[in-house]
Structures are given as C-alpha cells and as structure tokens.
Design a protein around this motif. Structure first.
Motif, PDB file in Angstrom:
ATOM      1  N   ASN A 159       1.522 -15.794  16.206  1.00  0.00           N
ATOM      2  CA  ASN A 159       1.248 -14.434  15.441  1.00  0.00           C
ATOM      3  C   ASN A 159       0.256 -13.447  16.334  1.00  0.00           C
ATOM      4  OD1 ASN A 159       2.385 -12.805  13.414  1.00  0.00           O
ATOM      5  ND2 ASN A 159       0.586 -13.414  12.141  1.00  0.00           N
ATOM      6  N   LEU A 160      -0.256 -14.188  17.342  1.00  0.00           N
ATOM      7  CA  LEU A 160      -1.372 -13.350  18.038  1.00  0.00           C
ATOM      8  C   LEU A 160      -0.799 -12.955  19.378  1.00  0.00           C
ATOM      9  CD1 LEU A 160      -3.979 -16.346  17.445  1.00  0.00           C
ATOM     10  CD2 LEU A 160      -3.272 -13.927  16.093  1.00  0.00           C
ATOM     11  N   ASP A 161      -1.597 -11.978  20.005  1.00  0.00           N
ATOM     12  CA  ASP A 161      -1.102 -11.400  21.240  1.00  0.00           C
ATOM     13  C   ASP A 161      -1.813 -12.468  22.337  1.00  0.00           C
ATOM     14  OD1 ASP A 161      -3.843 -10.744  22.430  1.00  0.00           O
ATOM     15  OD2 ASP A 161      -3.775  -9.501  20.795  1.00  0.00           O
ATOM     16  N   THR A 162      -1.244 -12.410  23.690  1.00  0.00           N
ATOM     17  CA  THR A 162      -1.717 -13.371  24.519  1.00  0.00           C
ATOM     18  C   THR A 162      -2.741 -13.750  24.817  1.00  0.00           C
ATOM     19  OG1 THR A 162       0.596 -12.248  25.712  1.00  0.00           O
ATOM     20  CG2 THR A 162      -0.910 -13.840  27.012  1.00  0.00           C
ATOM     21  N   HIS A 163      -3.543 -12.588  24.786  1.00  0.00           N
ATOM     22  CA  HIS A 163      -5.021 -12.976  25.174  1.00  0.00           C
ATOM     23  C   HIS A 163      -5.695 -13.525  23.898  1.00  0.00           C
ATOM     24  CE1 HIS A 163      -9.065 -12.246  26.829  1.00  0.00           C
ATOM     25  NE2 HIS A 163      -9.748 -11.425  25.788  1.00  0.00           N
ATOM     26  N   THR A 164      -5.395 -13.173  22.602  1.00  0.00           N
ATOM     27  CA  THR A 164      -6.137 -13.702  21.558  1.00  0.00           C
ATOM     28  C   THR A 164      -5.567 -15.172  21.474  1.00  0.00           C
ATOM     29  OG1 THR A 164      -6.213 -11.722  20.609  1.00  0.00           O
ATOM     30  CG2 THR A 164      -6.394 -13.484  19.198  1.00  0.00           C
ATOM     31  N   ALA A 165      -4.186 -15.362  21.718  1.00  0.00           N
ATOM     32  CA  ALA A 165      -3.893 -16.653  21.671  1.00  0.00           C
ATOM     33  C   ALA A 165      -4.492 -17.692  22.698  1.00  0.00           C
ATOM     34  CB  ALA A 165      -2.136 -16.469  22.140  1.00  0.00           C
ATOM     35  N   GLU A 166      -4.662 -17.051  23.682  1.00  0.00           N
ATOM     36  CA  GLU A 166      -5.411 -17.897  24.803  1.00  0.00           C
ATOM     37  C   GLU A 166      -6.779 -18.347  24.159  1.00  0.00           C
ATOM     38  OE1 GLU A 166      -5.192 -16.187  28.553  1.00  0.00           O
ATOM     39  OE2 GLU A 166      -3.169 -16.630  28.952  1.00  0.00           O
ATOM     40  N   ASN A 167      -7.313 -17.416  23.729  1.00  0.00           N
ATOM     41  CA  ASN A 167      -8.664 -17.856  23.030  1.00  0.00           C
ATOM     42  C   ASN A 167      -8.807 -18.836  22.091  1.00  0.00           C
ATOM     43  OD1 ASN A 167     -10.236 -16.209  25.009  1.00  0.00           O
ATOM     44  ND2 ASN A 167     -10.104 -14.112  23.503  1.00  0.00           N
ATOM     45  N   VAL A 168      -7.776 -18.644  21.044  1.00  0.00           N
ATOM     46  CA  VAL A 168      -7.530 -19.441  20.101  1.00  0.00           C
ATOM     47  C   VAL A 168      -7.193 -20.698  20.318  1.00  0.00           C
ATOM     48  CG1 VAL A 168      -6.241 -19.969  17.889  1.00  0.00           C
ATOM     49  CG2 VAL A 168      -7.232 -17.815  18.341  1.00  0.00           C
ATOM     50  N   PHE A 169      -6.355 -20.773  21.391  1.00  0.00           N
ATOM     51  CA  PHE A 169      -5.997 -22.159  22.119  1.00  0.00           C
ATOM     52  C   PHE A 169      -7.383 -23.001  22.580  1.00  0.00           C
ATOM     53  CE2 PHE A 169      -3.217 -25.239  24.063  1.00  0.00           C
ATOM     54  CZ  PHE A 169      -2.497 -25.394  23.270  1.00  0.00           C
ATOM     55  N   GLU A 170      -8.318 -21.980  23.369  1.00  0.00           N
ATOM     56  CA  GLU A 170      -9.188 -22.437  24.048  1.00  0.00           C
ATOM     57  C   GLU A 170     -10.262 -23.387  23.053  1.00  0.00           C
ATOM     58  OE1 GLU A 170      -9.788 -22.885  27.130  1.00  0.00           O
ATOM     59  OE2 GLU A 170     -11.752 -23.888  26.623  1.00  0.00           O
ATOM     60  N   LEU A 171     -10.127 -23.056  21.958  1.00  0.00           N
ATOM     61  CA  LEU A 171     -10.916 -23.672  20.877  1.00  0.00           C
ATOM     62  C   LEU A 171     -10.420 -25.032  20.449  1.00  0.00           C
ATOM     63  CD1 LEU A 171     -11.561 -20.813  18.156  1.00  0.00           C
ATOM     64  CD2 LEU A 171     -13.303 -21.762  19.739  1.00  0.00           C
ATOM     65  N   PHE A 172      -9.140 -25.173  20.557  1.00  0.00           N
ATOM     66  CA  PHE A 172      -8.305 -26.553  20.329  1.00  0.00           C
ATOM     67  C   PHE A 172      -8.809 -27.243  21.547  1.00  0.00           C
ATOM     68  CE2 PHE A 172      -5.488 -24.019  17.905  1.00  0.00           C
ATOM     69  CZ  PHE A 172      -5.592 -24.776  16.637  1.00  0.00           C
ATOM     70  N   ARG A 173      -8.905 -26.863  22.564  1.00  0.00           N
ATOM     71  CA  ARG A 173      -9.225 -27.919  23.870  1.00  0.00           C
ATOM     72  C   ARG A 173     -10.728 -27.929  23.641  1.00  0.00           C
ATOM     73  NH1 ARG A 173      -5.555 -24.937  27.223  1.00  0.00           N
ATOM     74  NH2 ARG A 173      -6.735 -23.212  27.264  1.00  0.00           N
ATOM     75  N   ARG A 174     -11.631 -27.310  23.091  1.00  0.00           N
ATOM     76  CA  ARG A 174     -13.128 -27.312  23.254  1.00  0.00           C
ATOM     77  C   ARG A 174     -13.123 -28.336  22.184  1.00  0.00           C
ATOM     78  NH1 ARG A 174     -17.304 -24.271  21.165  1.00  0.00           N
ATOM     79  NH2 ARG A 174     -16.140 -22.497  20.756  1.00  0.00           N
ATOM     80  N   PHE A 175     -12.787 -28.374  20.938  1.00  0.00           N
ATOM     81  CA  PHE A 175     -12.877 -29.139  19.772  1.00  0.00           C
ATOM     82  C   PHE A 175     -12.705 -30.390  19.974  1.00  0.00           C
ATOM     83  CE2 PHE A 175     -13.450 -25.128  17.080  1.00  0.00           C
ATOM     84  CZ  PHE A 175     -14.988 -25.094  17.155  1.00  0.00           C
ATOM     85  N   ASN A 176     -11.142 -30.667  20.660  1.00  0.00           N
ATOM     86  CA  ASN A 176     -10.905 -31.987  21.031  1.00  0.00           C
ATOM     87  C   ASN A 176     -11.881 -32.715  21.923  1.00  0.00           C
ATOM     88  OD1 ASN A 176      -8.908 -32.988  23.729  1.00  0.00           O
ATOM     89  ND2 ASN A 176      -8.387 -33.761  21.643  1.00  0.00           N
TER      90      ASN A 176
END
Ligand code: ADP
Ligand code: ADP
Length: 236
Positions: A175-192
């Motif tokens: 539900n997010l634009d490309t840039h925001t989606a990348e930032n959110v996805f980065e959080l998954f990588r970081r917390f992982n």
C-alpha cells in the motif's frame, strides 16, 4: 536452529462438500533462526493460505507444522493462541492499528493482550522499538496522525514487542509508494540481522524479493524452484 518446519502440509477448503478444493499440496518447508525469506507466487497460488497456516490462524488438513520444534496440529485453540502470541509477530498490508489509541499504546497492545496492564519494563521496551523504527517523538500521537509509511513502522514495532521467533508479513509494502516501501522493507532486513528472528515476507514486488537471501515460490499450491535444502522433503 529451526524455527519452523512444515512436513507434507495440505490445505483443503470446504472438505466433504461439492466445493471441496485442495489449495496446498504437500508443502515441505524449513525456516531457520535468522533466516530472511520472501514468499512469492501468482495470485491464487496459495500464499495467504500458507501464511495463515504458519501463523497458526488456520490448521492444515494433512501434514504437520512444527513451531520451535512443537507439533501444532493437535493443539487446542487455547494452546494454539498462546503459542501464536509467544512466538509470532504479524505485519499486514493494512496495518490494523487502533485509530483511537496512541502510537505507544498500539505498540503495547500485544503485551497487554498477554498480561494486562503494561509494566514499566513493557513501556521501556515499546519506546525502545519506536526509537528503532525512527518514531521516538511520536509515542503520544494518535495512530491516525501519522503517514502511511509511519503507521507501517508502528505496526512493525508492535509485531516485535513480544520478541517473536518468527515475523510474518503479508504484503507489508503493498500500500506504499516505492521509496517508502524500500524504507519499510529495510527495517525487516535490519531487525532480522539485529534480533535474529526468522522473517517471512509475502511480496509482489520483485525488487524487494530480490533483496531477500532466500525466495520461496508457490505455484498452484506447490513450492517450486527452491534450490537445495529449501525444497528437499523433510523427515518428521
Ligand atoms: P494467494 O494469497 O497466493 O493469492 P490464496 O491463498 O488467497 O492465494 O488462495 C489460494 C486458492 O484458495 C485460491 O484458489 C482461492 O480462491 C482459494 N481460497 C482461499 N481462501 C478460501 C476459502 N476461505 N474458501 C475457499 N477457497 C479459498
Ligand atoms: P529483554 O531482556 O528485553 O527480553 P533480550 O535479551 O530478549 O531482551 O534481547 C536483547 C535486546 O534485543 C533487547 O534490546 C531487546 O529489545 C532486543 N530484541 C531481542 N529479540 C528481539 C525481537 N525478536 N524483536 C525485537 N527486539 C528484540
């Protein structure tokens, strides 16, 4: 260390009726601690069904699903709910934050469900996670005062507040634009990386999937093309 194992998992909808359909056929899958995987596949291939099974929101029609080494198919509803609350964090496409609650209370929600009134330690933990997702200053705001990307960050903090062994995300950036989606996805990588929880993310975005070390592809209710151990049948 194994967080999740599926052995011969099948799902049949509407069993014993003329509408009976098997939508997952003998799924074998293992997720290790610290593994970050994307779950991809065409619409209707069974991704949501599989995620519901893994999240203990639904039960397999056949086969067994082990969460942290525990067989789950025979658990009663109460034990299933307890295990789900202990071991799994969820992030959805639509974050399902409670609009009337503050950001902090939304993050505290899973702990309040677990043991009622939050302790000072709970609050400290929730504030710590809000800081981790870059929303330290937003704790007292209502969820609705935040942007879509910020709300999804709150949802991620909420999913992690119980320190789950497994984080499940269903189209968390859909539900997010490309840039925001990348930032959110980065959080998954970081917390992982930071917490070592296993993460399974359903995504339609090939670029986000490419950012995951492992891709699990479903086609017509079967896992395809997963190399090596990922697709090999697993002994019970
Ligand atoms: P995806 O998430 O990959 O789009 P789904 O798991 O939603 O796939 O659906 C897989 C198949 O199961 C589809 O054919 C869908 O129509 C069917 N299905 C999903 N949920 C139900 C249900 N509650 N009852 C009957 N069929 C269902
Ligand atoms: P605690 O004493 O708060 O239970 P742990 O020893 O479990 O902390 O974890 C150490 C640190 O890592 C803490 O800052 C904790 O918040 C964080 N942490 C560990 N695992 C997770 C997880 N799965 N999700 C979120 N945070 C985690």
């Amino acid at each position: 260390e194994e967080v999740l194992r599926l052995a011969g998992v099948c799902k049949v909808y509407n069993p014993g009726t003329p509408q009976e359909t098997e939508v997952l056929h003998g799924i074998d899958l293992r997720l290790a601690r610290g593994e970050l995987s994307a779950l991809i596949g065409p619409s209707g291939s069974g991704k949501s069904t599989l995620l519901n099974l893994i999240g203990l929101l639904d039960s397999p029609s056949a086969g067994e699903l082990y969460l942290q080494g525990r067989a789950t198919r025979e658990l009663d509803d109460r034990a299933r709910t307890r295990l789900r609350n202990e071991a799994i964090g969820f992030v959805f496409q639509f974050h399902h934050l409670i609009p009337a609650f503050s950001v902090l209370d939304n993050v505290l929600m899973p702990l309040m469900i677990r043991h009622g009134k939050p302790s000072a330690e709970d609050i400290e933990r929730a504030r710590g996670l809000l800081a981790e997702v870059g929303l330290e200053g937003f704790a007292g705001k209502k969820a609705t005062e935040l942007s879509g990307g910020q709300q999804q960050r709150v949802a991620i903090a909420r999913a992690l507040v119980t320190h789950p062994a497994l984080l499940l995300a269903d189209e968390p950036t859909g539900n997010l634009d490309t840039h925001t989606a990348e930032n959110v996805f980065e959080l998954f990588r970081r917390f992982n990386a930071q917490f070592g929880c296993a993460v399974l993310v359903v995504t339609h975005d090939p670029r986000l999937a490419a950012g995951c070390p492992r891709t699990i592809e479903l086609v017509d209710g079967r896992i395809v093309g997963a190399p090596g151990a990922a697709s090999a049948p697993v002994a019970p």
